[in-house]
Scaffold this motif. Sequence first.
Motif, PDB file in Angstrom:
ATOM      1  N   ILE A   9       0.843  -1.203   0.000  1.00 15.70           N
ATOM      2  CA  ILE A   9       0.000   0.000   0.000  1.00 15.70           C
ATOM      3  C   ILE A   9       0.878   1.253   0.000  1.00 15.70           C
ATOM      4  O   ILE A   9       0.631   2.200  -0.748  1.00 15.70           O
ATOM      5  CB  ILE A   9      -0.977  -0.013   1.189  1.00 15.70           C
ATOM      6  N   LYS A  10       1.925   1.262   0.809  1.00 11.88           N
ATOM      7  CA  LYS A  10       2.840   2.400   0.841  1.00 11.88           C
ATOM      8  C   LYS A  10       3.532   2.560  -0.518  1.00 11.88           C
ATOM      9  O   LYS A  10       3.728   3.684  -1.003  1.00 11.88           O
ATOM     10  CB  LYS A  10       3.859   2.232   1.957  1.00 11.88           C
ATOM     11  N   ALA A  11       3.891   1.435  -1.160  1.00 15.66           N
ATOM     12  CA  ALA A  11       4.526   1.482  -2.476  1.00 15.66           C
ATOM     13  C   ALA A  11       3.566   2.035  -3.529  1.00 15.66           C
ATOM     14  O   ALA A  11       3.949   2.871  -4.349  1.00 15.66           O
ATOM     15  CB  ALA A  11       5.015   0.090  -2.866  1.00 15.66           C
ATOM     16  N   PHE A  12       2.307   1.581  -3.513  1.00 11.41           N
ATOM     17  CA  PHE A  12       1.337   2.063  -4.494  1.00 11.41           C
ATOM     18  C   PHE A  12       1.048   3.551  -4.294  1.00 11.41           C
ATOM     19  O   PHE A  12       0.916   4.303  -5.267  1.00 11.41           O
ATOM     20  CB  PHE A  12       0.032   1.271  -4.425  1.00 11.41           C
ATOM     21  N   ILE A  46       9.895  -7.967  -3.448  1.00  8.58           N
ATOM     22  CA  ILE A  46       8.555  -8.441  -3.777  1.00  8.58           C
ATOM     23  C   ILE A  46       8.392  -8.253  -5.277  1.00  8.58           C
ATOM     24  O   ILE A  46       8.622  -7.155  -5.796  1.00  8.58           O
ATOM     25  CB  ILE A  46       7.472  -7.637  -3.035  1.00  8.58           C
ATOM     26  N   TYR A  47       8.019  -9.319  -5.980  1.00  4.22           N
ATOM     27  CA  TYR A  47       7.783  -9.241  -7.419  1.00  4.22           C
ATOM     28  C   TYR A  47       6.346  -9.680  -7.671  1.00  4.22           C
ATOM     29  O   TYR A  47       5.912 -10.709  -7.150  1.00  4.22           O
ATOM     30  CB  TYR A  47       8.748 -10.156  -8.184  1.00  4.22           C
ATOM     31  N   ALA A  48       5.615  -8.898  -8.436  1.00  8.39           N
ATOM     32  CA  ALA A  48       4.225  -9.255  -8.701  1.00  8.39           C
ATOM     33  C   ALA A  48       3.902  -9.093 -10.174  1.00  8.39           C
ATOM     34  O   ALA A  48       4.406  -8.181 -10.841  1.00  8.39           O
ATOM     35  CB  ALA A  48       3.286  -8.388  -7.873  1.00  8.39           C
ATOM     36  N   GLU A  49       3.074  -9.992 -10.661  1.00  6.23           N
ATOM     37  CA  GLU A  49       2.544  -9.890 -12.010  1.00  6.23           C
ATOM     38  C   GLU A  49       1.080  -9.520 -11.902  1.00  6.23           C
ATOM     39  O   GLU A  49       0.376  -9.962 -11.001  1.00  6.23           O
ATOM     40  CB  GLU A  49       2.716 -11.214 -12.754  1.00  6.23           C
ATOM     41  N   ARG A  68      11.486  -6.200   5.830  1.00  2.00           N
ATOM     42  CA  ARG A  68      12.299  -5.188   6.508  1.00  2.00           C
ATOM     43  C   ARG A  68      11.612  -3.832   6.537  1.00  2.00           C
ATOM     44  O   ARG A  68      10.965  -3.437   5.580  1.00  2.00           O
ATOM     45  CB  ARG A  68      13.628  -5.048   5.785  1.00  2.00           C
ATOM     46  N   ALA A  69      11.804  -3.108   7.619  1.00  2.00           N
ATOM     47  CA  ALA A  69      11.291  -1.743   7.740  1.00  2.00           C
ATOM     48  C   ALA A  69      12.434  -0.739   7.850  1.00  2.00           C
ATOM     49  O   ALA A  69      12.209   0.453   8.027  1.00  2.00           O
ATOM     50  CB  ALA A  69      10.368  -1.619   8.939  1.00  2.00           C
ATOM     51  N   ASP A  70      13.669  -1.220   7.740  1.00  2.00           N
ATOM     52  CA  ASP A  70      14.818  -0.322   7.758  1.00  2.00           C
ATOM     53  C   ASP A  70      15.272  -0.103   6.317  1.00  2.00           C
ATOM     54  O   ASP A  70      14.671  -0.618   5.389  1.00  2.00           O
ATOM     55  CB  ASP A  70      15.949  -0.904   8.615  1.00  2.00           C
ATOM     56  N   GLY A  71      16.315   0.668   6.115  1.00  2.00           N
ATOM     57  CA  GLY A  71      16.812   0.896   4.760  1.00  2.00           C
ATOM     58  C   GLY A  71      15.790   1.644   3.915  1.00  2.00           C
ATOM     59  O   GLY A  71      14.946   2.372   4.426  1.00  2.00           O
ATOM     60  N   THR A  72      15.873   1.457   2.601  1.00  2.00           N
ATOM     61  CA  THR A  72      14.998   2.160   1.662  1.00  2.00           C
ATOM     62  C   THR A  72      14.427   1.166   0.663  1.00  2.00           C
ATOM     63  O   THR A  72      15.163   0.365   0.092  1.00  2.00           O
ATOM     64  CB  THR A  72      15.794   3.250   0.906  1.00  2.00           C
ATOM     65  N   TRP A  73      13.119   1.218   0.467  1.00  2.00           N
ATOM     66  CA  TRP A  73      12.456   0.380  -0.525  1.00  2.00           C
ATOM     67  C   TRP A  73      12.268   1.186  -1.806  1.00  2.00           C
ATOM     68  O   TRP A  73      11.957   2.374  -1.774  1.00  2.00           O
ATOM     69  CB  TRP A  73      11.101  -0.091  -0.005  1.00  2.00           C
ATOM     70  N   VAL A  74      12.484   0.527  -2.943  1.00  2.00           N
ATOM     71  CA  VAL A  74      12.325   1.143  -4.258  1.00  2.00           C
ATOM     72  C   VAL A  74      11.194   0.428  -4.989  1.00  2.00           C
ATOM     73  O   VAL A  74      11.171  -0.807  -5.049  1.00  2.00           O
ATOM     74  CB  VAL A  74      13.635   1.032  -5.086  1.00  2.00           C
ATOM     75  N   PRO A  79       3.946  -0.578 -16.471  1.00  2.00           N
ATOM     76  CA  PRO A  79       2.532  -0.835 -16.724  1.00  2.00           C
ATOM     77  C   PRO A  79       2.265  -1.596 -18.024  1.00  2.00           C
ATOM     78  O   PRO A  79       1.414  -2.482 -18.055  1.00  2.00           O
ATOM     79  CB  PRO A  79       1.925   0.574 -16.777  1.00  2.00           C
ATOM     80  N   ALA A  80       3.005  -1.293 -19.078  1.00  4.31           N
ATOM     81  CA  ALA A  80       2.773  -1.953 -20.365  1.00  4.31           C
ATOM     82  C   ALA A  80       3.096  -3.443 -20.320  1.00  4.31           C
ATOM     83  O   ALA A  80       2.592  -4.226 -21.122  1.00  4.31           O
ATOM     84  CB  ALA A  80       3.597  -1.275 -21.462  1.00  4.31           C
ATOM     85  N   GLU A  81       3.941  -3.838 -19.373  1.00  2.00           N
ATOM     86  CA  GLU A  81       4.323  -5.251 -19.255  1.00  2.00           C
ATOM     87  C   GLU A  81       3.660  -5.936 -18.071  1.00  2.00           C
ATOM     88  O   GLU A  81       3.953  -7.090 -17.768  1.00  2.00           O
ATOM     89  CB  GLU A  81       5.849  -5.359 -19.175  1.00  2.00           C
ATOM     90  N   ASN A  82       2.777  -5.214 -17.379  1.00  2.00           N
ATOM     91  CA  ASN A  82       1.968  -5.770 -16.292  1.00  2.00           C
ATOM     92  C   ASN A  82       2.780  -6.417 -15.172  1.00  2.00           C
ATOM     93  O   ASN A  82       2.478  -7.514 -14.729  1.00  2.00           O
ATOM     94  CB  ASN A  82       0.947  -6.771 -16.833  1.00  2.00           C
ATOM     95  N   PHE A  83       3.798  -5.725 -14.704  1.00  2.00           N
ATOM     96  CA  PHE A  83       4.522  -6.215 -13.533  1.00  2.00           C
ATOM     97  C   PHE A  83       5.064  -5.043 -12.738  1.00  2.00           C
ATOM     98  O   PHE A  83       5.173  -3.932 -13.233  1.00  2.00           O
ATOM     99  CB  PHE A  83       5.676  -7.158 -13.921  1.00  2.00           C
ATOM    100  N   PHE A  84       5.360  -5.329 -11.487  1.00  2.00           N
ATOM    101  CA  PHE A  84       6.075  -4.358 -10.662  1.00  2.00           C
ATOM    102  C   PHE A  84       6.923  -5.137  -9.675  1.00  2.00           C
ATOM    103  O   PHE A  84       6.685  -6.313  -9.413  1.00  2.00           O
ATOM    104  CB  PHE A  84       5.127  -3.399  -9.928  1.00  2.00           C
ATOM    105  N   LEU A  85       7.936  -4.474  -9.164  1.00  2.00           N
ATOM    106  CA  LEU A  85       8.699  -5.052  -8.070  1.00  2.00           C
ATOM    107  C   LEU A  85       9.029  -3.965  -7.072  1.00  2.00           C
ATOM    108  O   LEU A  85       9.066  -2.788  -7.402  1.00  2.00           O
ATOM    109  CB  LEU A  85       9.951  -5.789  -8.549  1.00  2.00           C
ATOM    110  N   VAL A  86       9.179  -4.392  -5.855  1.00  2.00           N
ATOM    111  CA  VAL A  86       9.559  -3.513  -4.757  1.00  2.00           C
ATOM    112  C   VAL A  86      10.789  -4.166  -4.149  1.00  2.00           C
ATOM    113  O   VAL A  86      10.745  -5.318  -3.731  1.00  2.00           O
ATOM    114  CB  VAL A  86       8.420  -3.384  -3.716  1.00  2.00           C
TER     115      VAL A  86
END
Length: 123
Positions: A9-12, A46-49, A68-74, A79-86
Amino acid sequence: MLEVRELLIKAFASAWRAGDKATDRDSYITSSINVINSIQIQPEMIYAEEGQGLVDGEQLDHIEDLVRADGTWVYYGVPAENFFLVTWMPDADAAREKVATLQQEGDCVACLVDLAEEWRPAE
């Protein structure tokens, strides 16, 4: 530690802010959650299709796992390939450089995940 669902949710929310804002924030976050078709969760990635999405009442395996809640998440999504990763990075400066490099590729959404983001679905 963060629950995977909370991190997503934070990533979105962060991706919405970094994107074109073509839809309102609530719709963007809700639809981003609902179109996850498959998800792979590791402690530092986290990888999602995306696809037809969740069926009402269906839970994705490991969505309540902790990451993890430390460090930095990217967040990185194409969108055109229907995937995202965090993905997690221990160094904030390296994470900012990674986002800048990804943004140069174009046709993607790349941003740092703001772990202070809060969201509750509109009722």
